[in-house]
Every structure is written in structure tokens, then in C-alpha cells.
Design an enzyme around this catalytic site. Structure first.
Site, PDB file in Angstrom:
ATOM      1  N   GLU A 326      13.599  42.438 -21.623  1.00  9.00           N
ATOM      2  CA  GLU A 326      14.778  41.511 -21.982  1.00  9.00           C
ATOM      3  C   GLU A 326      16.089  42.620 -22.511  1.00  9.00           C
ATOM      4  O   GLU A 326      16.647  42.907 -23.919  1.00  9.00           O
ATOM      5  CB  GLU A 326      15.050  40.371 -23.027  1.00  9.00           C
ATOM      6  CG  GLU A 326      14.110  38.971 -21.950  1.00  9.00           C
ATOM      7  CD  GLU A 326      14.359  38.100 -23.278  1.00  9.00           C
ATOM      8  OE1 GLU A 326      15.451  37.657 -24.297  1.00  9.00           O
ATOM      9  OE2 GLU A 326      13.065  37.240 -22.654  1.00  9.00           O
ATOM     10  N   ASP A 473       5.500  40.577 -20.565  1.00  8.73           N
ATOM     11  CA  ASP A 473       5.921  38.933 -21.222  1.00  8.73           C
ATOM     12  C   ASP A 473       5.585  38.394 -20.349  1.00  8.73           C
ATOM     13  O   ASP A 473       6.533  38.474 -19.210  1.00  8.73           O
ATOM     14  CB  ASP A 473       7.179  39.126 -21.539  1.00  8.73           C
ATOM     15  CG  ASP A 473       7.460  37.725 -22.014  1.00  8.73           C
ATOM     16  OD1 ASP A 473       6.271  36.779 -22.064  1.00  8.73           O
ATOM     17  OD2 ASP A 473       8.788  37.499 -22.292  1.00  8.73           O
ATOM     18  N   ASN A 475       4.275  35.129 -20.011  1.00 11.70           N
ATOM     19  CA  ASN A 475       4.638  33.970 -20.400  1.00 11.70           C
ATOM     20  C   ASN A 475       3.535  32.968 -20.168  1.00 11.70           C
ATOM     21  O   ASN A 475       4.169  31.741 -19.401  1.00 11.70           O
ATOM     22  CB  ASN A 475       5.879  33.128 -19.778  1.00 11.70           C
ATOM     23  CG  ASN A 475       7.158  33.851 -20.427  1.00 11.70           C
ATOM     24  OD1 ASN A 475       7.633  33.580 -21.405  1.00 11.70           O
ATOM     25  ND2 ASN A 475       8.508  34.360 -19.921  1.00 11.70           N
TER      26      ASN A 475
END
Length: 586
Positions: A326, A473, A475
Site C-alpha cells: 500500500e 499482506d 489478508n
């Protein structure tokens, strides 16, 4: 080293610089700051050159063809001076004075090694380093392609106790050879009537990065930086901050963690960081401010504020490899890279298609060299690479699932690094951020299957002796199919994640992992902590046959995380927590 100096310059140095110090770079830089300069930029890939100098307090800059004869360029300089003089005098003329009076021509000549340079010489040959430009009674030492800052900016946010990192780009030089001087503002005293309101500057530092203290709160900062290449220096650049130093947040969640990482690891170890830093494009939405993070003070969601915290956090880890998710495109170019470059890192960036954020991988340049990059968008690889033909056939049997998979812009960033102290040691560093939806376990399984197959191809075909380091990440919690696939090597078709979004997207299959991987940081209680959810979603996977975990840097305490209810907060810049571990070669 002194070849570029004019004869007059050499005589000056011979007469004023002790023999023991002759050729000293800093002395030369100080000497050149006292001389008038004519700066010429002339590069072979451009058709024109620029000539810049200051005459009577006015900046002169000319753009001329490199193949033009010198005489024409000098005549143009003379004509521009006459025009300037004419404009200045025209405003002072009486109405009855003649209007066609001609100004006497200003003699403009160029000399090199004491000899007059012929007017028929072409510009690219004539304007040599060390030549002397005569403009009337003024003389200028020509500097051809001197070190020059093409970008020089200071950040908008200044917090006491947090690093201030200038954004600098240099041409014809190297940032490691530049010189820096920081100053802090001090107002004239109330009793000094003549100078009341004027700004005094007190020298405060001489490193590329400056950390203001609480004593500097309310003051502006000034940076004077001199570009260099190790042999000569360019023109000073002076920068003054727009705002003043503000108070920092006090203790941050990462301060205690820095006690474990206050030194860089030796050549037998690698410190790795994986961190979703929360993209600004997500932090600044109304949804984020009112629904996702309503507990977070608004200013703590501002990009400049969060970047100050992130730069201090990352620099304090003294890592060797940093994988970020991100990362806003502008943040990578304008904030993180300038700061991390100052701390010894080089970095690469891969933006998500149709997005404004992506993945960034940084590596310590004193320990690693980048050999190659193999970034892909997972959905494109699934559709176009023959190695995924069998998987694509299975996914295609469920059009709803296929549509959801191919619409995703999820990216895999792959960077192959080589250890500088032992070239036989190579690491394939993979970085990703899988699909976010809570019911998207089936999509993430397909994405992970594609990623593992791609990594197998990179390593087996190009770097069979490289070890895989897979961070990101994901998730995915430790009970997820993705985690089981990576850590246990295989996943049965009966795993509940295949039906994570109901029967319409059900597409059960057996998938396997060609690598032997384990989670270097184990299974923390959580790596993401927001108002409505907390869980472990981030991992650093490594090959336990090649690397062993020396230490996992403890995560912040639950009390630190929940002081402001959840993340992000004034003391923590993201809704995720960085994973940090030290790995040692076996």
C-alpha cells in the site's frame, strides 16, 4: 583532480593552500564559492547547451545549439546585454533625448589555457571546463557540467524527534559526495530595535538528515547543500522550510522495538521488515474517517504526519530488506525513497494496474546488489502464461470465480538480490498484497497458486541457487487455506476456503506448494488492529533449510496498540503492524 582548474586558479591554490592540503576537496569547494562562474550544461543526448552566469546582479541564461559557431553565441550574449542596458536607460531618459542612440558594444570573448578561442569553433567544443569568459570587465570561470541539484525540496511536516529528509536529485554528481549544513531559526531579541523581526540562523548539523529537538519547536529550518562528485563542487542550494517544527507525539508504538534493532546486522544475518503502511488513497476517504477509523484524530490520518512516523520507524529498524505494501506512487518517489536513500537503501516500485498504490522493496546497498526483477500482475499471468494452463482450465469451469479473479489487479513483486560479501548467496525476494475481501478466500487461493508457480519458474530457470523470501499482506489468518498451502505444502479440495463466497463461486481443487516455507515471525495474535477487526494477516515466509530465525522483534504490547482504541493513531501510522525479524544463513 585539479585538471579542471584554470591557470589562474592553480596559481591561487599554489600560493594560498599548504602543500599538505593541496587538492583538498573542501578547500576547492570553498575557493569556488568565491569565484564568478559561468555554468555550461552540455550533454551528447541533447542538441542544445545552456550557458548561465550572473551579470550586475541579473541572472543570464541562454539556450544555444551545440553545433552553432561560438562567435554567434558570444554575439548573442553581447546583444542581450545591450538590450538590457537600453531598457534600464530608457526609463531614465528625458522626453527630449534622442531615441536612436546606440549603446557601445560590450566585448565578449572566451579564452582557454590563456589562448583566445576562435569564433568559428562550435559551441560543444569551445565551452570547455576551465575556460574563462570575458564579458566587458567581468571574468567568469567556465564550469562544464558541474554537479548540480535538479531537485531540492524539504518536507512540509516537521516534528521534533523525527528525521527531516530532503528530497534531492543530482546531475553530474553523487549524493554521497555532497555537503550539508543545517540551521535553525532564532528571532532577534526584543531589545535589538534595529534588527527586530529579522531572522538569525544558528548552525545545527552537517549530516544529510537532521533530527530537530524539542528546543527547535516553533522554529523554521534552513538547509544549505553543496552538490559534489568527489573532485569538484557545484553551486550551493539554500532551502528554508515553509512551516516550523511542531511537537511530536511523544512515545510511539515502535520506540521499544528499536531497542532490539539499534545496530545493523553483520554479514551472516539479514534483518527483514514487512509492512503495510496504509495508502493515503485509502486513509483520506470519507469511509476511512467516519466508519473504518472514526477513533483516529483527523490530523493523524494526514499523509505528511504519517510519513514522518513511518520514516522514523523504518530507519530505526536498521533493516537489510524492507517489503512494503500500500505504497502511494508519489510517496515512493517523493518521500520514502529520498529518506531511505539517505539511510543507505535502494528501492524498486511496482504499481497496481488501475490503482494509485503498489508494492515497494528496499535493500541495503552495502550488503546487496539487485540482479533482476520479475514483477507480474497475477491475473494476467494466469491468463497468458502456459505454466498456469491447468489452473486456468479449472478456474474457468466456474465463470463467476474466473470473472472475479481476472478483475483483480493484485501484483507480485519479485526482486532477486545477491549478497555482496558472498556472491554465491542469492535471495529471491517476493512481495505481495492479496485480495482483501473477507469472503475472498477462494480468490486468494488462486492468486497464491499463481504466485508460487511464477516464483518456481523464476528460481528454477534463472537462479537455481537462490533462496525464496516471501513477504506481504496476505489478508489470510493462520486458519486460512492460503496459510496452510504455504506452510504445509499442499491444500485439499475440501478446505472450506474454496466455498468462502458460497456455492456460486465453488471451485474445489487440490493445489500444492513447490517450496518448503515457514513463517519467520510465527503466528502473532494480530498484525492488523482496527475498530471492527483484529487478526494476523501479514507474514514473512522463508526457507528453513537455508535460513534460521535468530530473533523476531517483539510486537508492541496490547496496551500500546489500544491506548487510542485501535490503529492507526497519533503514535502509530498504519492500521497494520510491521513484522521484523533477523535471519541467519545456515
Amino acid at each position: 583532480m585539479l585538471n579542471y582548474l584554470t591557470t589562474a586558479s592553480r596559481l591561487f591554490l599554489r600560493n594560498t593552500v599548504p602543500i599538505s592540503s593541496r587538492g583538498n576537496y573542501n578547500i576547492i569547494c570553498r575557493f569556488y564559492r568565491r569565484m564568478d562562474r559561468a555554468v555550461v550544461r552540455c550533454v551528447p543526448w541533447e542538441s542544445k547547451l545552456t550557458i548561465s552566469f550572473v551579470l550586475d546582479g541579473s541572472n543570464k541564461q541562454m539556450l544555444r545549439d551545440q553545433t552553432e559557431e561560438l562567435g554567434k553565441a558570444l554575439a548573442r550574449i553581447a546583444n542581450s546585454i545591450i538590450k538590457g542596458q537600453g531598457k534600464a536607460k530608457k526609463s531614465k531618459k528625458n522626453k527630449g533625448a534622442p531615441t536612436d542612440a546606440q549603446e557601445p558594444a560590450t566585448a565578449v570573448r572566451l579564452y582557454y589555457n590563456g589562448d583566445f578561442v576562435a569564433g568559428d569553433a562550435i559551441n560543444s567544443d569551445a565551452w570547455q571546463d576551465g575556460a574563462v569568459l570575458h564579458v566587458g570587465d567581468s571574468k567568469y570561470t567556465v564550469e562544464r557540467n558541474p554537479p548540480t541539484f535538479t531537485t531540492a525540496e524539504l518536507p512540509a511536516s516537521l516534528l521534533a524527534g523525527f528525521p527531516v529528509c530532503p528530497k534531492l536529485k543530482i546531475e553530474f554528481g553523487d549524493l554521497k559526495d555532497c555537503r550539508f549544513k543545517w540551521f535553525k531559526e532564532s528571532k532577534s531579541g526584543a531589545g535589538d530595535e534595529e534588527r527586530r523581526g529579522e531572522t538569525d540562523w544558528t548552525e545545527a548539523g552537517s549530516e544529510r538528515v537532521f533530527i530537530p529537538s524539542n528546543m527547535d519547536i516553533g522554529s523554521k529550518l534552513k538547509l544549505t547543500c553543496t552538490p559534489g562528485d568527489g573532485k569538484r563542487c557545484g553551486m550551493d542550494k539554500e532551502l528554508i522550510t515553509i512551516g516550523t517544527v511542531e511537537a511530536g507525539p511523544g512515545t510511539c508504538t515502535f520506540d521499544n522495538r528499536h531497542m532490539y534493532t539499534n545496530k545493523v546486522t553483520d554479514d551472516t544475518a539479514i534483518r527483514v521488515v514487512s509492512y503495510n503502511i496504509l495508502a493515503d488513497v485509502y486513509a483520506q476517504t470519507d469511509l476511512s474517517k467516519t466508519v473504518l477509523y472514526p477513533y483516529c484524530t483527523p490530523y493523524a490520518l494526514e499523509l505528511d504526519y504519517r510519513q514522518s512516523l513511518i520514516k522514523k520507524e523504518l530507519s530505526g529498524y536498521n533493516a537489510d530488506i524492507i517489503c512494503l505494501q500500500e505504497v502511494d506512487k508519489n510517496v515512493f518517489a517523493d518521500s520514502l525513497s529520498p529518506a531511505l536513500d539517505a539511510f543507505g537503501f535502494d528501492g524498486v516500485f511496482r504499481i497496481k494496474e488501475k490503482q494509485h498504490e503498489g508494492l515497494a522493496t528496499y535493500y541495503r546497498r552495502s550488503k546487496f546488489k539487485l540482479l533482476s526483477q520479475h514483477d507480474i500482475m497475477l491475473s494476467e499471468a494466469l491468463k497468458s502464461d502456459p505454466i498456469h494452463e491447468e489452473l486456468l482450465d479449472r478456474v474457468s469451469s466456474n465463470p463467476a470465480l474466473k470473472e472475479k479473479v481476472v478483475q483483480r489487479s493484485t501484483t507480485l513483486q519479485v526482486s532477486v538480490l545477491q549478497c555482496l560479501n558472498d556472491p554465491s548467496k542469492k535471495i529471491c525476494v517476493a512481495n505481495t498484497h492479496l485480495y482483501w475481501h473477507p469472503k475472498g478466500g477462494n480468490v486468494r487461493l488462486v492468486q497464491m497458486s499463481v504466485a508460487l508457480k511464477q516464483l518456481q519458474q523464476v528460481i528454477t530457470q534463472s537462479y537455481p541457487d537462490a533462496s525464496l523470501l516471501f513477504s506481504g499482506d496476505f489478508n489470510s489468518t493462520p486458519s486460512s487455506g492460503v496459510y496452510q498451502l504455504v506452510s504445509q505444502g499442499a491444500l485439499p479440495s475440501t478446505h472450506p476456503d474454496w466455498s468462502s463466497n458460497g456455492p456460486d463461486e465453488l471451485c474445489p481443487m487440490e493445489v500444492s506448494n513447490p517450496f518448503q516455507l515457514s513463517s519467520a515471525c510465527g503466528e502473532p495474535a494480530y498484525t492488523n488492529y482496527v475498530g471492527g477487526f483484529h487478526g494476523c494477516l501479514d507474514y514473512i515466509f522463508m526457507d528453513p533449510r537455508v535460513l534460521q530465525v535468530e530473533q523476531m522483534i517483539p510486537l508492541p504490547s496490547h496496551q500500546e496498540i489500544t491506548t487510542c482504541q485501535a490503529l492507526p493513531s497519533v503514535s502509530h501510522p498504519s492500521d497494520h503492524i510491521a513484522l521484523v525479524c533477523d535471519l541467519r544463513w545456515k
